[in-house]
Design a protein around this motif. Sequence first.
Motif, PDB file in Angstrom:
ATOM      1  N   ARG A 180       0.826  -1.216   0.000  1.00  0.00           N
ATOM      2  CA  ARG A 180       0.000   0.000   0.000  1.00  0.00           C
ATOM      3  C   ARG A 180       0.856   1.259   0.000  1.00  0.00           C
ATOM      4  NH1 ARG A 180      -4.085  -2.466   4.368  1.00  0.00           N
ATOM      5  NH2 ARG A 180      -5.413  -3.602   2.911  1.00  0.00           N
ATOM      6  N   ALA A 181       2.041   1.170   0.610  1.00  0.00           N
ATOM      7  CA  ALA A 181       2.956   2.308   0.656  1.00  0.00           C
ATOM      8  C   ALA A 181       3.876   2.352  -0.565  1.00  0.00           C
ATOM      9  CB  ALA A 181       3.787   2.244   1.931  1.00  0.00           C
ATOM     10  N   GLY A 182       3.710   1.395  -1.491  1.00  0.00           N
ATOM     11  CA  GLY A 182       4.532   1.358  -2.700  1.00  0.00           C
ATOM     12  C   GLY A 182       5.924   0.798  -2.484  1.00  0.00           C
ATOM     13  N   ILE A 183       6.099   0.004  -1.425  1.00  0.00           N
ATOM     14  CA  ILE A 183       7.409  -0.577  -1.105  1.00  0.00           C
ATOM     15  C   ILE A 183       7.409  -2.056  -1.466  1.00  0.00           C
ATOM     16  CG2 ILE A 183       9.054  -1.064   0.751  1.00  0.00           C
ATOM     17  CD1 ILE A 183       7.799   1.380   2.224  1.00  0.00           C
ATOM     18  N   GLN A 184       8.277  -2.435  -2.383  1.00  0.00           N
ATOM     19  CA  GLN A 184       8.401  -3.846  -2.750  1.00  0.00           C
ATOM     20  C   GLN A 184       9.192  -4.576  -1.672  1.00  0.00           C
ATOM     21  OE1 GLN A 184      10.271  -3.727  -6.637  1.00  0.00           O
ATOM     22  NE2 GLN A 184       8.272  -3.947  -7.611  1.00  0.00           N
ATOM     23  N   CYS A 185       8.838  -5.835  -1.447  1.00  0.00           N
ATOM     24  CA  CYS A 185       9.531  -6.633  -0.438  1.00  0.00           C
ATOM     25  C   CYS A 185       9.609  -8.077  -0.910  1.00  0.00           C
ATOM     26  CB  CYS A 185       8.823  -6.533   0.906  1.00  0.00           C
ATOM     27  SG  CYS A 185       7.139  -7.186   0.889  1.00  0.00           S
ATOM     28  N   PHE A 186      10.306  -8.888  -0.122  1.00  0.00           N
ATOM     29  CA  PHE A 186      10.473 -10.293  -0.466  1.00  0.00           C
ATOM     30  C   PHE A 186      10.532 -11.129   0.801  1.00  0.00           C
ATOM     31  CE2 PHE A 186      12.692 -14.133  -1.766  1.00  0.00           C
ATOM     32  CZ  PHE A 186      12.066 -14.415  -2.952  1.00  0.00           C
ATOM     33  N   SER A 187       9.906 -12.295   0.744  1.00  0.00           N
ATOM     34  CA  SER A 187       9.951 -13.286   1.824  1.00  0.00           C
ATOM     35  C   SER A 187       9.930 -14.666   1.182  1.00  0.00           C
ATOM     36  CB  SER A 187       8.737 -13.137   2.743  1.00  0.00           C
ATOM     37  OG  SER A 187       7.582 -13.614   2.083  1.00  0.00           O
ATOM     38  N   GLY A 188      10.032 -15.689   1.995  1.00  0.00           N
ATOM     39  CA  GLY A 188       9.943 -17.049   1.473  1.00  0.00           C
ATOM     40  C   GLY A 188       8.610 -17.323   0.795  1.00  0.00           C
ATOM     41  N   LEU A 189       7.545 -16.630   1.214  1.00  0.00           N
ATOM     42  CA  LEU A 189       6.231 -16.841   0.592  1.00  0.00           C
ATOM     43  C   LEU A 189       6.120 -16.212  -0.795  1.00  0.00           C
ATOM     44  CD1 LEU A 189       3.520 -16.531   3.378  1.00  0.00           C
ATOM     45  CD2 LEU A 189       4.425 -18.574   2.283  1.00  0.00           C
ATOM     46  N   HIS A 190       7.079 -15.398  -1.165  1.00  0.00           N
ATOM     47  CA  HIS A 190       7.081 -14.819  -2.510  1.00  0.00           C
ATOM     48  C   HIS A 190       7.568 -15.831  -3.548  1.00  0.00           C
ATOM     49  CE1 HIS A 190       6.718 -11.062  -0.263  1.00  0.00           C
ATOM     50  NE2 HIS A 190       6.338 -10.502  -1.385  1.00  0.00           N
ATOM     51  N   VAL A 191       8.134 -16.933  -3.084  1.00  0.00           N
ATOM     52  CA  VAL A 191       8.670 -17.965  -3.978  1.00  0.00           C
ATOM     53  C   VAL A 191       7.546 -18.930  -4.349  1.00  0.00           C
ATOM     54  CG1 VAL A 191      10.390 -19.786  -4.237  1.00  0.00           C
ATOM     55  CG2 VAL A 191      10.905 -17.755  -2.852  1.00  0.00           C
ATOM     56  N   ALA A 192       7.286 -19.063  -5.625  1.00  0.00           N
ATOM     57  CA  ALA A 192       6.218 -19.953  -6.107  1.00  0.00           C
ATOM     58  C   ALA A 192       6.573 -21.409  -5.813  1.00  0.00           C
ATOM     59  CB  ALA A 192       6.002 -19.744  -7.597  1.00  0.00           C
ATOM     60  N   GLY A 193       5.544 -22.215  -5.603  1.00  0.00           N
ATOM     61  CA  GLY A 193       5.732 -23.641  -5.384  1.00  0.00           C
ATOM     62  C   GLY A 193       6.577 -24.272  -6.482  1.00  0.00           C
ATOM     63  N   GLY A 194       7.393 -25.212  -6.097  1.00  0.00           N
ATOM     64  CA  GLY A 194       8.266 -25.885  -7.052  1.00  0.00           C
ATOM     65  C   GLY A 194       9.630 -25.225  -7.172  1.00  0.00           C
ATOM     66  N   ASN A 195       9.754 -24.000  -6.666  1.00  0.00           N
ATOM     67  CA  ASN A 195      11.045 -23.313  -6.663  1.00  0.00           C
ATOM     68  C   ASN A 195      11.667 -23.435  -5.278  1.00  0.00           C
ATOM     69  OD1 ASN A 195      11.043 -22.171  -9.361  1.00  0.00           O
ATOM     70  ND2 ASN A 195       9.373 -20.889  -8.639  1.00  0.00           N
ATOM     71  N   ASN A 196      12.967 -23.361  -5.229  1.00  0.00           N
ATOM     72  CA  ASN A 196      13.678 -23.491  -3.965  1.00  0.00           C
ATOM     73  C   ASN A 196      13.587 -22.179  -3.180  1.00  0.00           C
ATOM     74  OD1 ASN A 196      15.540 -23.800  -1.880  1.00  0.00           O
ATOM     75  ND2 ASN A 196      16.964 -24.950  -3.151  1.00  0.00           N
ATOM     76  N   TRP A 197      13.055 -22.229  -1.953  1.00  0.00           N
ATOM     77  CA  TRP A 197      12.899 -21.025  -1.138  1.00  0.00           C
ATOM     78  C   TRP A 197      14.229 -20.367  -0.812  1.00  0.00           C
ATOM     79  CZ3 TRP A 197      14.915 -19.964   3.659  1.00  0.00           C
ATOM     80  CH2 TRP A 197      15.479 -21.039   4.349  1.00  0.00           C
ATOM     81  N   ARG A 198      15.335 -21.102  -0.968  1.00  0.00           N
ATOM     82  CA  ARG A 198      16.644 -20.551  -0.608  1.00  0.00           C
ATOM     83  C   ARG A 198      17.095 -19.436  -1.553  1.00  0.00           C
ATOM     84  NH1 ARG A 198      18.657 -22.696   3.746  1.00  0.00           N
ATOM     85  NH2 ARG A 198      20.768 -22.016   3.352  1.00  0.00           N
ATOM     86  N   ILE A 199      16.323 -19.180  -2.599  1.00  0.00           N
ATOM     87  CA  ILE A 199      16.582 -17.999  -3.433  1.00  0.00           C
ATOM     88  C   ILE A 199      16.494 -16.745  -2.557  1.00  0.00           C
ATOM     89  CG2 ILE A 199      14.201 -17.622  -4.178  1.00  0.00           C
ATOM     90  CD1 ILE A 199      15.314 -16.919  -6.951  1.00  0.00           C
ATOM     91  N   TYR A 200      15.827 -16.883  -1.429  1.00  0.00           N
ATOM     92  CA  TYR A 200      15.725 -15.818  -0.430  1.00  0.00           C
ATOM     93  C   TYR A 200      17.104 -15.240  -0.118  1.00  0.00           C
ATOM     94  CZ  TYR A 200      14.736 -13.794   4.199  1.00  0.00           C
ATOM     95  OH  TYR A 200      14.615 -12.969   5.272  1.00  0.00           O
ATOM     96  N   PHE A 201      18.105 -16.098   0.012  1.00  0.00           N
ATOM     97  CA  PHE A 201      19.441 -15.641   0.386  1.00  0.00           C
ATOM     98  C   PHE A 201      20.104 -14.838  -0.727  1.00  0.00           C
ATOM     99  CE2 PHE A 201      18.614 -19.021   3.403  1.00  0.00           C
ATOM    100  CZ  PHE A 201      18.897 -18.352   4.586  1.00  0.00           C
ATOM    101  N   GLU A 202      19.756 -15.116  -1.970  1.00  0.00           N
ATOM    102  CA  GLU A 202      20.245 -14.282  -3.074  1.00  0.00           C
ATOM    103  C   GLU A 202      19.634 -12.891  -2.976  1.00  0.00           C
ATOM    104  OE1 GLU A 202      19.667 -16.165  -6.886  1.00  0.00           O
ATOM    105  OE2 GLU A 202      20.231 -18.116  -6.044  1.00  0.00           O
ATOM    106  N   LYS A 203      18.339 -12.824  -2.678  1.00  0.00           N
ATOM    107  CA  LYS A 203      17.647 -11.534  -2.539  1.00  0.00           C
ATOM    108  C   LYS A 203      18.202 -10.761  -1.341  1.00  0.00           C
ATOM    109  CE  LYS A 203      14.988 -12.854  -5.860  1.00  0.00           C
ATOM    110  NZ  LYS A 203      15.334 -12.436  -7.197  1.00  0.00           N
TER     111      LYS A 203
END
Length: 131
Positions: free
Chosen positions: A51-74
Amino acid sequence: NYCQSQVEKPIDEYWPRVIISYATGPRHGLDGEGCGLGMQYLQIVVRQLERAGIQCFSGLHVAGGNNWRIYFEKLQKADVMLAIMSPAFFQSGPCFEEQVEARRHGLKVIPLLFQLEEDGSPPGSKGGQKW
């Protein structure tokens, strides 16, 4: 999934400056496997940031079938980590790893207290936590 809908380009091209660390925290008899209050807290934070126009990322942003550890790259390219603190947060090995990496990469870590222990004390203050 609401979080996944916020990623409007291929995940490997999405580099938000804010990353969120949370623990799911399932409640016995109330939540299914992999679900819990932490997910609800995360949704609240993500919606407010959106709502404030701020993009963010968490493990839930990773679609099923992808490795959640992409989090560490972000995490490596983020500036700020929001840590959703709950009793489950201090029992989570992945949350500990995320905190270590945030500090290693110089992120500003902002704690968000969402849930106290059952006795009303702050999470992680009683000892017995995993980290």
